[in-house]
Write a protein that holds these residues in place. Structure first.
Motif, PDB file in Angstrom:
ATOM      1  N   ALA A 270       0.844  -1.189   0.000  1.00  0.00           N
ATOM      2  CA  ALA A 270       0.000   0.000   0.000  1.00  0.00           C
ATOM      3  C   ALA A 270       0.882   1.241   0.000  1.00  0.00           C
ATOM      4  O   ALA A 270       1.910   1.287   0.677  1.00  0.00           O
ATOM      5  N   MET A 271       0.467   2.260  -0.754  1.00  0.00           N
ATOM      6  CA  MET A 271       1.253   3.482  -0.862  1.00  0.00           C
ATOM      7  C   MET A 271       1.561   4.094   0.501  1.00  0.00           C
ATOM      8  O   MET A 271       2.681   4.572   0.739  1.00  0.00           O
ATOM      9  N   HIS A 272       0.605   4.053   1.432  1.00  0.00           N
ATOM     10  CA  HIS A 272       0.847   4.706   2.726  1.00  0.00           C
ATOM     11  C   HIS A 272       1.941   4.007   3.530  1.00  0.00           C
ATOM     12  O   HIS A 272       2.592   4.641   4.365  1.00  0.00           O
ATOM     13  N   GLN A 273       2.164   2.706   3.278  1.00  0.00           N
ATOM     14  CA  GLN A 273       3.231   2.010   4.008  1.00  0.00           C
ATOM     15  C   GLN A 273       4.617   2.471   3.569  1.00  0.00           C
ATOM     16  O   GLN A 273       5.603   2.232   4.275  1.00  0.00           O
ATOM     17  N   LEU A 274       4.706   3.144   2.441  1.00  0.00           N
ATOM     18  CA  LEU A 274       5.988   3.671   1.965  1.00  0.00           C
ATOM     19  C   LEU A 274       6.280   5.056   2.530  1.00  0.00           C
ATOM     20  O   LEU A 274       7.324   5.641   2.236  1.00  0.00           O
ATOM     21  N   HIS A 275       5.357   5.573   3.331  1.00  0.00           N
ATOM     22  CA  HIS A 275       5.511   6.924   3.873  1.00  0.00           C
ATOM     23  C   HIS A 275       5.290   7.009   5.378  1.00  0.00           C
ATOM     24  O   HIS A 275       6.090   7.623   6.088  1.00  0.00           O
TER      25      HIS A 275
END
Length: 411
Positions: free
Chosen positions: A255-260
Protein backbone atom coordinates in the motif's frame (compact mmCIF):
# COMPACT_ATOMS: atom_id res chain seq x y z
CA UNK A 1 -16.37 12.95 -31.15
CA UNK A 2 -14.07 14.83 -28.76
CA UNK A 3 -10.47 15.52 -29.77
CA UNK A 4 -8.22 17.22 -27.22
CA UNK A 5 -4.86 18.76 -28.05
CA UNK A 6 -2.34 18.98 -25.20
CA UNK A 7 0.69 21.09 -26.03
CA UNK A 8 4.21 20.66 -24.64
CA UNK A 9 3.27 18.01 -22.10
CA UNK A 10 5.71 15.48 -20.60
CA UNK A 11 4.38 12.09 -21.74
CA UNK A 12 5.31 9.26 -19.37
CA UNK A 13 4.50 6.12 -21.35
CA UNK A 14 5.37 2.77 -19.73
CA UNK A 15 3.88 0.91 -22.71
CA UNK A 16 6.41 2.38 -25.17
CA UNK A 17 8.93 2.97 -22.33
CA UNK A 18 9.33 6.61 -23.36
CA UNK A 19 9.61 9.87 -21.42
CA UNK A 20 9.39 12.90 -23.71
CA UNK A 21 7.94 16.40 -23.95
CA UNK A 22 5.66 16.74 -26.96
CA UNK A 23 2.24 17.78 -28.22
CA UNK A 24 -0.35 15.02 -28.25
CA UNK A 25 -3.90 14.53 -29.48
CA UNK A 26 -6.44 12.45 -27.54
CA UNK A 27 -9.63 11.12 -29.08
CA UNK A 28 -12.06 9.54 -26.60
CA UNK A 29 -9.19 8.92 -24.22
CA UNK A 30 -6.84 7.38 -26.81
CA UNK A 31 -3.74 8.81 -28.47
CA UNK A 32 -4.71 10.01 -31.93
CA UNK A 33 -3.06 11.34 -35.08
CA UNK A 34 -2.38 15.05 -35.38
CA UNK A 35 -5.40 17.02 -36.56
CA UNK A 36 -6.37 20.64 -37.05
CA UNK A 37 -9.84 20.04 -35.63
CA UNK A 38 -9.19 19.75 -31.88
CA UNK A 39 -12.25 20.79 -29.87
CA UNK A 40 -10.12 21.68 -26.85
CA UNK A 41 -6.52 22.88 -26.50
CA UNK A 42 -4.67 22.51 -23.19
CA UNK A 43 -1.33 24.06 -22.28
CA UNK A 44 0.66 21.12 -20.92
CA UNK A 45 3.76 23.11 -19.91
CA UNK A 46 5.10 21.62 -16.66
CA UNK A 47 2.41 18.90 -16.65
CA UNK A 48 2.67 15.12 -17.04
CA UNK A 49 0.50 12.82 -19.14
CA UNK A 50 0.41 9.21 -17.97
CA UNK A 51 -1.85 6.19 -18.58
CA UNK A 52 -4.71 5.64 -16.14
CA UNK A 53 -3.72 3.54 -13.15
CA UNK A 54 -4.50 -0.01 -12.00
CA UNK A 55 -5.26 -0.49 -8.29
CA UNK A 56 -4.83 -4.00 -6.89
CA UNK A 57 -6.69 -3.40 -3.61
CA UNK A 58 -9.55 -1.03 -2.82
CA UNK A 59 -12.78 -1.46 -0.91
CA UNK A 60 -15.66 0.46 -2.46
CA UNK A 61 -18.15 -0.51 0.29
CA UNK A 62 -20.96 -1.64 -1.99
CA UNK A 63 -22.89 -3.85 -1.52
CA UNK A 64 -23.88 -3.61 2.12
CA UNK A 65 -21.82 -0.74 3.55
CA UNK A 66 -23.15 2.25 1.65
CA UNK A 67 -22.91 4.43 4.77
CA UNK A 68 -19.16 4.51 3.99
CA UNK A 69 -19.18 4.67 0.21
CA UNK A 70 -20.89 3.48 -2.97
CA UNK A 71 -19.81 2.31 -6.39
CA UNK A 72 -20.92 5.74 -7.63
CA UNK A 73 -19.03 7.83 -5.06
CA UNK A 74 -15.86 5.74 -4.95
CA UNK A 75 -15.88 5.09 -8.70
CA UNK A 76 -15.98 8.84 -9.23
CA UNK A 77 -13.14 9.32 -6.73
CA UNK A 78 -11.02 6.69 -8.45
CA UNK A 79 -11.65 8.02 -11.95
CA UNK A 80 -11.05 11.68 -11.03
CA UNK A 81 -7.74 10.62 -9.48
CA UNK A 82 -6.63 8.80 -12.61
CA UNK A 83 -7.48 5.24 -11.53
CA UNK A 84 -9.63 3.40 -14.08
CA UNK A 85 -9.12 -0.28 -13.15
CA UNK A 86 -9.86 -1.30 -9.56
CA UNK A 87 -9.59 -4.69 -7.86
CA UNK A 88 -11.70 -5.23 -4.76
CA UNK A 89 -11.36 -7.97 -2.09
CA UNK A 90 -14.24 -10.41 -1.54
CA UNK A 91 -15.36 -9.24 1.92
CA UNK A 92 -18.37 -7.02 1.27
CA UNK A 93 -21.25 -7.27 3.75
CA UNK A 94 -23.16 -9.39 2.84
CA UNK A 95 -20.63 -11.50 1.01
CA UNK A 96 -21.68 -11.97 -2.61
CA UNK A 97 -18.25 -12.76 -4.03
CA UNK A 98 -18.77 -16.52 -3.83
CA UNK A 99 -21.50 -16.23 -6.50
CA UNK A 100 -20.31 -15.74 -10.07
CA UNK A 101 -23.68 -14.42 -11.32
CA UNK A 102 -23.84 -11.68 -8.67
CA UNK A 103 -20.26 -10.63 -9.41
CA UNK A 104 -21.13 -9.93 -13.03
CA UNK A 105 -23.83 -7.53 -11.84
CA UNK A 106 -21.39 -5.68 -9.59
CA UNK A 107 -18.96 -5.18 -12.46
CA UNK A 108 -21.71 -3.74 -14.67
CA UNK A 109 -22.93 -1.43 -11.90
CA UNK A 110 -19.40 -0.13 -11.25
CA UNK A 111 -19.10 0.99 -14.86
CA UNK A 112 -22.62 2.43 -15.05
CA UNK A 113 -22.51 4.23 -11.68
CA UNK A 114 -18.83 5.07 -11.27
CA UNK A 115 -17.25 4.83 -14.72
CA UNK A 116 -14.56 2.35 -13.65
CA UNK A 117 -13.53 -1.16 -14.68
CA UNK A 118 -14.10 -3.20 -11.52
CA UNK A 119 -12.35 -6.53 -11.06
CA UNK A 120 -13.81 -8.54 -8.21
CA UNK A 121 -11.52 -10.96 -6.39
CA UNK A 122 -13.66 -14.02 -5.68
CA UNK A 123 -14.08 -15.76 -2.34
CA UNK A 124 -11.58 -18.54 -1.68
CA UNK A 125 -13.94 -20.35 0.72
CA UNK A 126 -17.72 -20.44 0.94
CA UNK A 127 -18.90 -17.28 2.71
CA UNK A 128 -15.24 -16.62 3.65
CA UNK A 129 -15.85 -18.97 6.60
CA UNK A 130 -12.62 -20.85 5.93
CA UNK A 131 -14.28 -24.27 5.97
CA UNK A 132 -15.10 -25.32 2.40
CA UNK A 133 -13.69 -24.20 -0.96
CA UNK A 134 -15.94 -21.77 -2.82
CA UNK A 135 -17.26 -22.69 -6.27
CA UNK A 136 -14.20 -21.36 -8.06
CA UNK A 137 -15.28 -22.77 -11.42
CA UNK A 138 -18.48 -20.71 -11.15
CA UNK A 139 -16.48 -17.67 -10.07
CA UNK A 140 -14.24 -18.00 -13.11
CA UNK A 141 -17.31 -18.14 -15.36
CA UNK A 142 -18.50 -14.97 -13.63
CA UNK A 143 -15.30 -13.17 -14.63
CA UNK A 144 -13.05 -13.67 -11.60
CA UNK A 145 -9.39 -14.29 -12.33
CA UNK A 146 -8.32 -14.47 -8.68
CA UNK A 147 -9.64 -15.63 -5.31
CA UNK A 148 -8.81 -14.69 -1.72
CA UNK A 149 -10.08 -15.23 1.81
CA UNK A 150 -9.43 -11.51 2.45
CA UNK A 151 -8.65 -11.01 6.15
CA UNK A 152 -10.71 -13.97 7.32
CA UNK A 153 -8.98 -16.99 8.92
CA UNK A 154 -9.03 -20.57 7.63
CA UNK A 155 -10.33 -23.40 9.79
CA UNK A 156 -7.09 -25.28 9.24
CA UNK A 157 -4.20 -25.52 6.81
CA UNK A 158 -5.72 -28.49 4.97
CA UNK A 159 -8.49 -26.18 3.74
CA UNK A 160 -5.86 -23.74 2.47
CA UNK A 161 -4.02 -26.46 0.58
CA UNK A 162 -7.21 -27.81 -1.02
CA UNK A 163 -8.23 -24.35 -2.21
CA UNK A 164 -4.77 -23.74 -3.66
CA UNK A 165 -4.89 -27.00 -5.60
CA UNK A 166 -8.41 -26.13 -6.83
CA UNK A 167 -7.30 -22.66 -7.96
CA UNK A 168 -4.19 -24.06 -9.65
CA UNK A 169 -6.33 -26.46 -11.68
CA UNK A 170 -8.38 -23.51 -12.95
CA UNK A 171 -5.32 -21.32 -13.60
CA UNK A 172 -6.59 -18.74 -11.08
CA UNK A 173 -4.40 -16.57 -8.86
CA UNK A 174 -4.73 -16.81 -5.07
CA UNK A 175 -4.33 -13.49 -3.26
CA UNK A 176 -3.04 -13.60 0.32
CA UNK A 177 -3.32 -10.75 2.82
CA UNK A 178 -1.04 -12.66 5.13
CA UNK A 179 -1.65 -12.55 8.87
CA UNK A 180 -1.42 -15.45 11.33
CA UNK A 181 -4.57 -15.06 13.50
CA UNK A 182 -3.15 -16.88 16.51
CA UNK A 183 -0.35 -14.31 16.72
CA UNK A 184 -2.28 -11.22 15.67
CA UNK A 185 -5.22 -12.11 17.98
CA UNK A 186 -7.01 -8.91 19.01
CA UNK A 187 -4.14 -6.60 18.10
CA UNK A 188 -4.67 -3.33 16.27
CA UNK A 189 -1.25 -1.63 16.00
CA UNK A 190 2.40 -2.44 15.32
CA UNK A 191 4.32 -4.00 18.19
CA UNK A 192 6.57 -1.11 19.17
CA UNK A 193 7.38 1.58 21.69
CA UNK A 194 4.43 3.86 20.92
CA UNK A 195 1.91 1.03 21.24
CA UNK A 196 3.50 -0.19 24.47
CA UNK A 197 3.41 3.27 26.02
CA UNK A 198 -0.25 3.67 25.14
CA UNK A 199 -1.21 0.15 26.21
CA UNK A 200 -2.73 -0.75 22.85
CA UNK A 201 -3.02 -4.43 21.79
CA UNK A 202 -0.28 -5.20 19.27
CA UNK A 203 0.21 -7.11 16.01
CA UNK A 204 3.87 -8.18 15.79
CA UNK A 205 5.60 -8.37 12.41
CA UNK A 206 5.87 -12.10 13.04
CA UNK A 207 2.12 -12.43 12.42
CA UNK A 208 2.75 -11.47 8.79
CA UNK A 209 6.05 -13.23 8.17
CA UNK A 210 5.02 -16.59 9.64
CA UNK A 211 1.88 -16.58 7.49
CA UNK A 212 3.86 -15.68 4.36
CA UNK A 213 6.44 -18.40 5.03
CA UNK A 214 3.72 -21.02 5.53
CA UNK A 215 1.78 -20.03 2.44
CA UNK A 216 4.92 -19.98 0.30
CA UNK A 217 5.58 -23.62 1.20
CA UNK A 218 2.03 -24.46 0.11
CA UNK A 219 2.43 -22.47 -3.10
CA UNK A 220 5.53 -24.50 -3.91
CA UNK A 221 3.70 -27.80 -3.38
CA UNK A 222 0.50 -26.82 -5.22
CA UNK A 223 2.07 -24.88 -8.09
CA UNK A 224 -0.60 -22.18 -7.79
CA UNK A 225 0.07 -18.61 -8.91
CA UNK A 226 0.07 -16.48 -5.74
CA UNK A 227 0.00 -12.78 -5.01
CA UNK A 228 0.88 -11.36 -1.59
CA UNK A 229 -0.98 -8.11 -1.11
CA UNK A 230 -0.38 -5.22 1.28
CA UNK A 231 3.03 -6.20 2.65
CA UNK A 232 3.88 -4.18 5.76
CA UNK A 233 7.12 -5.65 7.14
CA UNK A 234 10.72 -5.43 5.97
CA UNK A 235 11.25 -9.14 6.71
CA UNK A 236 8.38 -9.98 4.32
CA UNK A 237 10.42 -8.53 1.46
CA UNK A 238 13.19 -11.05 2.12
CA UNK A 239 10.72 -13.95 2.03
CA UNK A 240 9.28 -12.82 -1.32
CA UNK A 241 12.81 -12.30 -2.66
CA UNK A 242 13.78 -15.86 -1.71
CA UNK A 243 10.59 -17.26 -3.26
CA UNK A 244 11.22 -15.45 -6.53
CA UNK A 245 14.83 -16.64 -6.53
CA UNK A 246 13.50 -20.22 -6.35
CA UNK A 247 11.32 -19.55 -9.36
CA UNK A 248 7.98 -19.70 -7.57
CA UNK A 249 5.06 -18.00 -9.39
CA UNK A 250 4.80 -15.25 -6.79
CA UNK A 251 4.13 -11.49 -6.93
CA UNK A 252 3.58 -8.83 -4.25
CA UNK A 253 2.29 -5.33 -3.70
CA UNK A 254 2.48 -2.71 -0.95
CA UNK A 255 0.00 0.00 0.00
CA UNK A 256 1.25 3.48 -0.86
CA UNK A 257 0.85 4.71 2.73
CA UNK A 258 3.23 2.01 4.01
CA UNK A 259 5.99 3.67 1.96
CA UNK A 260 5.51 6.92 3.87
CA UNK A 261 3.78 6.65 7.23
CA UNK A 262 4.95 4.91 10.42
CA UNK A 263 3.55 3.85 13.78
CA UNK A 264 4.59 7.21 15.23
CA UNK A 265 1.28 8.51 13.90
CA UNK A 266 -0.74 6.47 16.42
CA UNK A 267 0.67 8.63 19.22
CA UNK A 268 -2.13 10.31 21.14
CA UNK A 269 -4.53 7.49 20.16
CA UNK A 270 -4.99 9.02 16.70
CA UNK A 271 -7.67 6.74 15.25
CA UNK A 272 -7.11 8.19 11.76
CA UNK A 273 -3.83 6.23 11.84
CA UNK A 274 -5.65 2.94 12.52
CA UNK A 275 -5.22 0.65 9.51
CA UNK A 276 -4.70 -3.09 8.98
CA UNK A 277 -2.04 -4.25 8.39
CA UNK A 278 -0.84 -1.58 10.80
CA UNK A 279 1.64 1.20 10.15
CA UNK A 280 5.01 -0.25 11.07
CA UNK A 281 8.43 1.11 12.03
CA UNK A 282 10.59 3.51 10.04
CA UNK A 283 12.98 0.60 9.41
CA UNK A 284 10.14 -1.44 7.90
CA UNK A 285 9.08 1.50 5.75
CA UNK A 286 12.61 1.93 4.40
CA UNK A 287 12.95 -1.78 3.59
CA UNK A 288 9.60 -1.77 1.82
CA UNK A 289 10.75 1.22 -0.25
CA UNK A 290 13.91 -0.63 -1.21
CA UNK A 291 11.84 -3.71 -2.06
CA UNK A 292 9.75 -1.69 -4.51
CA UNK A 293 12.82 -0.01 -6.00
CA UNK A 294 14.53 -3.39 -6.49
CA UNK A 295 11.44 -4.93 -8.10
CA UNK A 296 10.91 -7.54 -5.37
CA UNK A 297 7.61 -5.84 -4.61
CA UNK A 298 6.00 -5.63 -8.04
CA UNK A 299 3.42 -2.90 -7.61
CA UNK A 300 1.97 -0.19 -5.38
CA UNK A 301 -1.74 -0.26 -4.45
CA UNK A 302 -3.97 2.34 -2.78
CA UNK A 303 -5.56 0.10 -0.11
CA UNK A 304 -8.47 2.55 -0.28
CA UNK A 305 -10.98 1.97 2.55
CA UNK A 306 -13.48 4.84 2.90
CA UNK A 307 -15.21 5.13 6.26
CA UNK A 308 -17.89 7.39 7.71
CA UNK A 309 -16.78 9.80 10.43
CA UNK A 310 -18.53 7.76 13.15
CA UNK A 311 -16.33 4.74 12.33
CA UNK A 312 -13.31 6.59 13.78
CA UNK A 313 -14.97 8.05 16.89
CA UNK A 314 -14.71 5.14 19.37
CA UNK A 315 -11.66 4.40 21.57
CA UNK A 316 -8.75 3.55 19.25
CA UNK A 317 -8.90 -0.27 19.44
CA UNK A 318 -12.66 -0.22 18.77
CA UNK A 319 -12.53 2.03 15.70
CA UNK A 320 -12.66 0.57 12.22
CA UNK A 321 -9.29 0.31 10.47
CA UNK A 322 -8.79 1.97 7.10
CA UNK A 323 -7.67 5.03 5.16
CA UNK A 324 -9.37 6.82 2.31
CA UNK A 325 -6.58 6.70 -0.26
CA UNK A 326 -7.62 7.52 -3.83
CA UNK A 327 -7.18 11.27 -3.37
CA UNK A 328 -3.71 11.08 -1.81
CA UNK A 329 -2.32 8.35 -4.10
CA UNK A 330 -0.70 10.66 -6.67
CA UNK A 331 0.68 13.15 -4.09
CA UNK A 332 2.34 10.26 -2.25
CA UNK A 333 3.77 9.02 -5.56
CA UNK A 334 5.12 12.48 -6.41
CA UNK A 335 6.74 12.55 -2.98
CA UNK A 336 8.59 9.29 -3.72
CA UNK A 337 9.91 10.90 -6.90
CA UNK A 338 10.89 14.14 -5.16
CA UNK A 339 12.72 12.14 -2.48
CA UNK A 340 14.74 10.36 -5.17
CA UNK A 341 13.35 6.83 -4.89
CA UNK A 342 12.10 6.80 -8.50
CA UNK A 343 12.38 8.63 -11.76
CA UNK A 344 8.89 9.70 -12.90
CA UNK A 345 8.58 6.94 -15.52
CA UNK A 346 9.64 4.31 -12.96
CA UNK A 347 6.88 5.40 -10.58
CA UNK A 348 4.31 5.41 -13.40
CA UNK A 349 5.30 1.83 -14.23
CA UNK A 350 4.64 0.73 -10.61
CA UNK A 351 1.07 2.03 -10.64
CA UNK A 352 0.06 1.18 -14.22
CA UNK A 353 1.78 -1.52 -16.28
CA UNK A 354 3.23 -3.44 -13.31
CA UNK A 355 -0.08 -4.06 -11.50
CA UNK A 356 -1.69 -4.87 -14.86
CA UNK A 357 0.94 -7.59 -15.38
CA UNK A 358 0.46 -8.90 -11.84
CA UNK A 359 -3.25 -9.25 -12.58
CA UNK A 360 -2.57 -10.96 -15.92
CA UNK A 361 -4.52 -8.26 -17.74
CA UNK A 362 -1.76 -6.24 -19.41
CA UNK A 363 -3.18 -6.49 -22.92
CA UNK A 364 -6.67 -5.68 -21.69
CA UNK A 365 -5.35 -2.68 -19.75
CA UNK A 366 -3.50 -1.37 -22.82
CA UNK A 367 -6.76 -1.60 -24.76
CA UNK A 368 -8.99 0.00 -22.10
CA UNK A 369 -6.65 2.51 -20.42
CA UNK A 370 -7.14 6.23 -20.82
CA UNK A 371 -4.75 9.04 -19.90
CA UNK A 372 -4.41 11.24 -16.83
CA UNK A 373 -3.08 14.80 -16.89
CA UNK A 374 -1.03 15.43 -13.73
CA UNK A 375 0.37 18.63 -12.26
CA UNK A 376 3.33 17.39 -10.18
CA UNK A 377 3.94 20.82 -8.61
CA UNK A 378 0.38 21.76 -7.63
CA UNK A 379 0.07 22.26 -3.88
CA UNK A 380 -3.33 21.66 -2.31
CA UNK A 381 -4.79 21.17 1.15
CA UNK A 382 -6.23 17.77 2.06
CA UNK A 383 -9.63 18.58 3.55
CA UNK A 384 -13.12 17.17 3.76
CA UNK A 385 -14.05 19.47 0.88
CA UNK A 386 -11.11 18.61 -1.38
CA UNK A 387 -11.37 14.81 -0.95
CA UNK A 388 -13.62 13.41 -3.70
CA UNK A 389 -14.24 10.09 -1.89
CA UNK A 390 -17.14 9.78 0.56
CA UNK A 391 -14.55 8.77 3.15
CA UNK A 392 -12.57 11.57 4.78
CA UNK A 393 -10.61 9.18 7.00
CA UNK A 394 -6.95 9.97 6.35
CA UNK A 395 -4.12 10.96 8.69
CA UNK A 396 -3.20 13.55 6.04
CA UNK A 397 -6.34 15.59 6.77
CA UNK A 398 -5.57 19.33 7.04
CA UNK A 399 -2.08 18.86 5.56
CA UNK A 400 -0.74 20.41 2.37
CA UNK A 401 0.47 18.00 -0.31
CA UNK A 402 1.99 18.38 -3.77
CA UNK A 403 0.73 16.76 -6.98
CA UNK A 404 -2.76 16.24 -8.39
CA UNK A 405 -4.60 14.71 -11.33
CA UNK A 406 -6.14 17.63 -13.21
CA UNK A 407 -8.19 15.59 -15.65
CA UNK A 408 -8.79 12.00 -16.68
CA UNK A 409 -9.34 11.26 -20.38
CA UNK A 410 -11.14 7.96 -20.92
CA UNK A 411 -13.92 6.51 -23.02
Amino acid sequence: MTIVKIENVRVLDPIQKTDSVRTVYLENGKLAAETAHASEVIDGQGKWLMPTMVDLCARLREPGQQQHGTLKSEGKAARENGILHVFTPPDSQPIVQDNGALIHGLVEKAMLDGGIYLQVIGAQTQGLLGKQPANMAGLKKGGCTAVSNANEPFMDDDVVLRTLEYAAGLDMTVVFYAEEPQIAKDGCVHEGFVASRQGLPMIPALAETIAIAKYLLMVEVSGVRAHFGLLSCGASVELIKAAKAKGLPVTADVAMHQLHLTDQLIDGFNSLAHVRPPLRSAADRDLLRQGVKDGIIDAISTHHEPLSSSAKMAPFAETQPGFTAFDTYVPFGIQLINEGLFEPLQWVEKVTAAPARVANMYERWVEEAGWALVDPALEWAVSKDSIVSNGKNTPLINQTVKGKVLKTFAA
